[in-house]
Design an enzyme around this catalytic site. Sequence first.
Site, PDB file in Angstrom:
ATOM      1  N   HIS A 123     -39.817  31.200  20.356  1.00  0.00           N
ATOM      2  CA  HIS A 123     -40.914  31.065  21.318  1.00  0.00           C
ATOM      3  C   HIS A 123     -42.076  31.921  20.795  1.00  0.00           C
ATOM      4  O   HIS A 123     -41.841  32.940  20.144  1.00  0.00           O
ATOM      5  CB  HIS A 123     -40.413  31.602  22.664  1.00  0.00           C
ATOM      6  CG  HIS A 123     -41.323  31.378  23.822  1.00  0.00           C
ATOM      7  ND1 HIS A 123     -42.423  32.164  24.067  1.00  0.00           N
ATOM      8  CD2 HIS A 123     -41.294  30.466  24.824  1.00  0.00           C
ATOM      9  CE1 HIS A 123     -43.017  31.751  25.173  1.00  0.00           C
ATOM     10  NE2 HIS A 123     -42.357  30.716  25.648  1.00  0.00           N
ATOM     11  N   ASP A 200     -33.900  37.909  21.479  1.00  0.00           N
ATOM     12  CA  ASP A 200     -34.611  37.335  22.614  1.00  0.00           C
ATOM     13  C   ASP A 200     -33.586  36.533  23.405  1.00  0.00           C
ATOM     14  O   ASP A 200     -33.135  35.475  22.968  1.00  0.00           O
ATOM     15  CB  ASP A 200     -35.746  36.439  22.088  1.00  0.00           C
ATOM     16  CG  ASP A 200     -36.409  35.638  23.201  1.00  0.00           C
ATOM     17  OD1 ASP A 200     -35.915  35.661  24.341  1.00  0.00           O
ATOM     18  OD2 ASP A 200     -37.417  34.973  22.903  1.00  0.00           O
ATOM     19  N   GLN A 203     -33.377  32.658  27.062  1.00  0.00           N
ATOM     20  CA  GLN A 203     -32.708  31.393  27.400  1.00  0.00           C
ATOM     21  C   GLN A 203     -31.195  31.491  27.277  1.00  0.00           C
ATOM     22  O   GLN A 203     -30.502  30.472  27.336  1.00  0.00           O
ATOM     23  CB  GLN A 203     -33.214  30.260  26.493  1.00  0.00           C
ATOM     24  CG  GLN A 203     -34.692  29.973  26.585  1.00  0.00           C
ATOM     25  CD  GLN A 203     -35.090  29.334  27.917  1.00  0.00           C
ATOM     26  OE1 GLN A 203     -34.261  28.889  28.709  1.00  0.00           O
ATOM     27  NE2 GLN A 203     -36.397  29.289  28.169  1.00  0.00           N
ATOM     28  N   LYS A 226     -36.178  33.713  34.825  1.00  0.00           N
ATOM     29  CA  LYS A 226     -35.377  32.633  34.229  1.00  0.00           C
ATOM     30  C   LYS A 226     -33.900  32.774  34.580  1.00  0.00           C
ATOM     31  O   LYS A 226     -33.066  31.998  34.150  1.00  0.00           O
ATOM     32  CB  LYS A 226     -35.556  32.624  32.708  1.00  0.00           C
ATOM     33  CG  LYS A 226     -36.977  32.258  32.276  1.00  0.00           C
ATOM     34  CD  LYS A 226     -37.056  32.135  30.771  1.00  0.00           C
ATOM     35  CE  LYS A 226     -38.475  32.203  30.235  1.00  0.00           C
ATOM     36  NZ  LYS A 226     -39.247  30.985  30.428  1.00  0.00           N
ATOM     37  N   CYS A 364     -44.397  26.252  23.859  1.00  0.00           N
ATOM     38  CA  CYS A 364     -44.696  27.562  23.229  1.00  0.00           C
ATOM     39  C   CYS A 364     -43.902  27.761  21.950  1.00  0.00           C
ATOM     40  O   CYS A 364     -43.506  28.903  21.620  1.00  0.00           O
ATOM     41  CB  CYS A 364     -44.449  28.720  24.191  1.00  0.00           C
ATOM     42  SG  CYS A 364     -45.512  28.674  25.608  1.00  0.00           S
TER      43      CYS A 364
END
Length: 407
Positions: A123, A200, A203, A226, A364
């Site tokens: 991202h 990261d 997700q 999220k 993104c």
Amino acid sequence: MTFNIDKVRSDFPILQTKINGKPLVYLDNGATTQKPQSVIDAITDYYTHSNANIHRGTHHLSNVATEAHENARKTVQAYINAAHDHEVIFTRSTTESVNLVAFSFGQAFVKPGDEVIVTAMEHHSNFVPWQMMCERQGAKFRVVPFDEKGDLRLDILANMLNEKTRILAFNHVSNSLGTINPAKQIIQMAHEAGVAVLVDAAQSVQHIEHDVQALDADFYAFSGHKIYGPTGIGVLYGKEKWLDALPPYQGGGEMIDIVTETHTTYNKLPFKFEAGTPNVVGPIGLAVAIEYLNQFDFDEIREHEDDVLEYGRERLNEIPGLTIYGNSEHRTSILAFNITGIHHYDLGTLLDTQGIAVRTGHHCTQPVMAALGVDGTVRASLGIYNTKAEIDAMIEAIYKVRKMLGR
Ligand code: PLP
């Protein structure tokens, strides 16, 4: 509690909404998730009964608010299995967490000629801050490519890691391909080369394993919104040894120890990285969201989401002219596709007229789109409350759009 999808759906009031007269089919969970009633209630309750500024008050409300805020840190610590609660820094978002590390780590450890590695499936928020840091520090910015299925080229990464590499940043799950990267293996490769790693987890933390000690991550970032929590709250986990070694990111109240006209010393962890009045209620809402997930056996959530995902892929594959992007064997939660002759934006807009909420565009991840040779995709992204019936509704709506457009 056993996972009962009807009960789960009834916990999220927004799912009762009608859009354009049709029941909402919310398939934009990669962008943000909906909130269970318990999270909504916790936020209202906080402002109704406990609102105050924290950490420096002497009065009752300030103490109540401080305790709730700090208990929330412990809930996050337990969820990601951090060794200490002071390794959990509250930020605004994944984006801010990554920027913090890129800035402070860059300042402390990256000098001209050094190298920083990210992947081509990041991202922008785990790509651009590193690029900016490399520009500031005079370091080389290197990007690991992925193959046609959407798997990272670990053979290339192995050759990239060298004595000049200072840090590697990668996502555990790609938001535009759904690939689950072999995080443990990648971290081990980096550590063998003496390289620090930021994961990261924006997700992944809500869908798959999220144990920072098992992963051996040096830094780990995610966003509350999220994972069924509020917006405006993010988490940065860092190993104590790293957080101790990094300079502060922002200056202001709370992050200091002693301030004089000539010199300032800094507060202990985690406050060194939490300048100014924080988002007090954000962590409280996030902790309630985590408690919501904690009532289930996590494997059951995963099983349910995988079941809906695989059904979605099966149904999408029936549609003539449809291409699915992201075909790794290791995948979760993302259905990204295009249909020949229909622009992704048109498809998304026409699905919305039928109550189906998906995302369109580059998500993104412009480098991913460049590698795929497209300017965007339609992305349906799944959450805990999605069902096969909702996949059916999306497929039916896609057939209607095709008919409407004569495709
Ligand atoms: N990383 C990934 C993989 C994402 O999917 C996103 C958001 O979609 C982000 C980072 C940025 O999250 P936020 O906008 O909450 O900072």
